[in-house]
Design a protein around this motif. Structure first.
Motif, PDB file in Angstrom:
ATOM      1  N   UNK A 153       0.800  -1.227   0.000  1.00 46.43           N
ATOM      2  CA  UNK A 153       0.000   0.000   0.000  1.00 46.43           C
ATOM      3  C   UNK A 153       0.834   1.278   0.000  1.00 46.43           C
ATOM      4  N   UNK A 154       2.131   1.145  -0.240  1.00 51.01           N
ATOM      5  CA  UNK A 154       3.013   2.318  -0.153  1.00 51.01           C
ATOM      6  C   UNK A 154       2.581   3.458  -1.069  1.00 51.01           C
ATOM      7  N   UNK A 155       2.083   3.104  -2.254  1.00 50.94           N
ATOM      8  CA  UNK A 155       1.729   4.136  -3.243  1.00 50.94           C
ATOM      9  C   UNK A 155       0.260   4.521  -3.177  1.00 50.94           C
ATOM     10  N   UNK A 156      -0.483   3.964  -2.211  1.00 46.55           N
ATOM     11  CA  UNK A 156      -1.895   4.320  -2.078  1.00 46.55           C
ATOM     12  C   UNK A 156      -2.037   5.596  -1.244  1.00 46.55           C
ATOM     13  N   UNK A 157      -3.271   6.139  -1.277  1.00 51.55           N
ATOM     14  CA  UNK A 157      -3.591   7.280  -0.414  1.00 51.55           C
ATOM     15  C   UNK A 157      -4.407   6.760   0.782  1.00 51.55           C
ATOM     16  N   UNK A 158      -4.422   7.499   1.898  1.00 49.95           N
ATOM     17  CA  UNK A 158      -5.107   7.013   3.092  1.00 49.95           C
ATOM     18  C   UNK A 158      -6.564   6.596   2.868  1.00 49.95           C
ATOM     19  N   UNK A 159      -7.267   7.266   1.939  1.00 51.99           N
ATOM     20  CA  UNK A 159      -8.693   6.944   1.750  1.00 51.99           C
ATOM     21  C   UNK A 159      -8.888   5.493   1.308  1.00 51.99           C
ATOM     22  N   UNK A 160      -7.861   4.870   0.744  1.00 52.12           N
ATOM     23  CA  UNK A 160      -7.988   3.486   0.275  1.00 52.12           C
ATOM     24  C   UNK A 160      -7.794   2.489   1.418  1.00 52.12           C
ATOM     25  N   UNK A 161      -7.490   2.974   2.597  1.00 45.17           N
ATOM     26  CA  UNK A 161      -7.158   2.071   3.712  1.00 45.17           C
ATOM     27  C   UNK A 161      -8.270   2.046   4.758  1.00 45.17           C
ATOM     28  N   UNK A 162      -8.467   0.864   5.366  1.00 39.94           N
ATOM     29  CA  UNK A 162      -9.430   0.735   6.468  1.00 39.94           C
ATOM     30  C   UNK A 162      -8.876   1.435   7.712  1.00 39.94           C
ATOM     31  N   UNK A 163      -9.730   1.541   8.731  1.00 48.86           N
ATOM     32  CA  UNK A 163      -9.297   2.183   9.977  1.00 48.86           C
ATOM     33  C   UNK A 163      -8.104   1.469  10.602  1.00 48.86           C
ATOM     34  N   UNK A 164      -8.140   0.126  10.589  1.00 42.48           N
ATOM     35  CA  UNK A 164      -7.036  -0.637  11.165  1.00 42.48           C
ATOM     36  C   UNK A 164      -5.747  -0.419  10.386  1.00 42.48           C
ATOM     37  N   UNK A 165      -5.881  -0.371   9.050  1.00 45.62           N
ATOM     38  CA  UNK A 165      -4.680  -0.154   8.220  1.00 45.62           C
ATOM     39  C   UNK A 165      -4.122   1.246   8.444  1.00 45.62           C
ATOM     40  N   UNK A 166      -5.012   2.217   8.613  1.00 44.35           N
ATOM     41  CA  UNK A 166      -4.537   3.590   8.865  1.00 44.35           C
ATOM     42  C   UNK A 166      -3.781   3.652  10.193  1.00 44.35           C
TER      43      UNK A 166
END
Ligand SMILES: Nc1ncnc2c1ncn2[C@@H]1O[C@H](COP(=O)(O)OP(=O)(O)OP(=O)(O)O)[C@@H](O)[C@H]1O
Length: 278
Positions: A153-166
């Motif tokens: 997920x290095x190149x993703x933006x935070x909106x693509x991540x769940x709460x746990x991933x954030x």
């Protein structure tokens, strides 16, 4: 569950046999319009290098206040805090020593990521402030992303991540300057039960792999018993240490440890102590 790899280098050395954190007579009284509010009575506590200590107690007992003083975010009213062999607050200091702050990483309940920055750039933000070169920032962010199970997920933006991933990103960000101590204020409090279990397992593995000293605040008795080497139980406000419970289950602990009768007994003991004071 993503099992993190042992990627981060060992923490800074601590003085042989010394405490990672030494808290001596530390208390806090807030000044408010309605008068002084005593949040924490003068408290002593020594935390060993590589120890996992959980602060547990009823709402308003001063857990966050104590953790924020350990993080240099608020100033004790009295007492002193030493990090390794460096004073963070000597008695009477009104601001923390910058040198000691370098040994500390802080994780809050909310990840507070910058939505316009890619994940690796969120993780590496503290290095950007220190003007570390981009290649090195990227390398260290990737290393930490791997250790929290976020390599893809290095190149993703935070909106693509769940709460746990954030929250994994927030943990990686807190570790990027290689602190020896990680302070965590209800880091998984906003997550659903299943994600929280996964995060606890991930955190245990990360702690075992990296050898950090961790101080974590929680409301959850079972989370405390799963994670801790020692649970420090605070009484109702004004907080004081009511009990310290050693948790000696072998590591790594599986999530099914909650079915162990001894786990249940410790939870019950803590629950009744909390009941006595709430
Ligand atoms: N900035 C402040 N000004 C005045 N009073 C404060 C301030 N911060 C905290 N307090 C008070 O100090 C006491 C301890 O608060 P603290 O947030 O440390 O408790 P806590 O144990 O972390 O609570 P919770 O589990 O609900 O988060 C509470 O009574 C709170 O209202």
């Amino acid at each position: 569950m993503n099992r993190p790899a042992a990627a981060t280098p060992p923490p800074e050395p601590m003085p042989a046999g010394g405490a990672a954190i030494s808290i001596k007579g530390v208390g806090k009284e807030y000044t408010t319009d309605a008068g002084p509010v005593r949040a924490l009575t003068p408290t002593d506590l020594e935390i060993k290098p590589r120890e996992f200590v959980v602060l547990l107690g009823p709402s308003g007992c001063g857990k966050t206040t104590l953790l924020r003083m350990l993080g240099g975010l608020i100033t004790p009213t009295e007492g002193s805090i030493t990090i390794g062999d460096r004073p963070l607050f000597a008695e009477g200091d009104s601001s923390p020593s910058q040198e000691a702050l370098g040994s500390l990483g802080f994780v809050f309940q909310q990840a507070t990521l910058m939505p316009w920055r890619k994940i690796w750039k969120n993780i590496a933000l503290p290095l950007e402030v220190k003007r570390v070169k981009k290649q090195e920032r990227r390398r260290r962010a990737a290393e930490l992303a791997e250790s929290v199970g976020l390599s893809d997920f290095l190149e993703h933006y935070p909106r693509a991540l769940s709460g746990g991933m954030q929250q994994r990103v927030a943990i990686a960000r807190a570790l990027i300057h290689r602190p020896s101590i990680l302070l965590m204020d209800e880091p998984f409090g906003a997550l659903d039960a299943m994600t929280r279990d996964q995060m606890n397992a991930m955190l245990q593995q990360l702690w075992m792999d990296t050898g950090k000293t961790v101080v974590l605040v929680t409301h959850s008795i079972s989370e405390a018993v799963f994670l801790a080497d020692r649970v420090v139980l605070l009484s109702q406000r004004p907080g004081r240490i009511q009990d310290i419970v050693d948790i000696d289950f072998e590591r790594p602990r599986g999530l099914d440890i909650s079915k162990d009768p001894r786990f249940g007994q410790i939870v019950q003991r803590l629950r009744s102590q909390l009941g006595e004071v709430s």
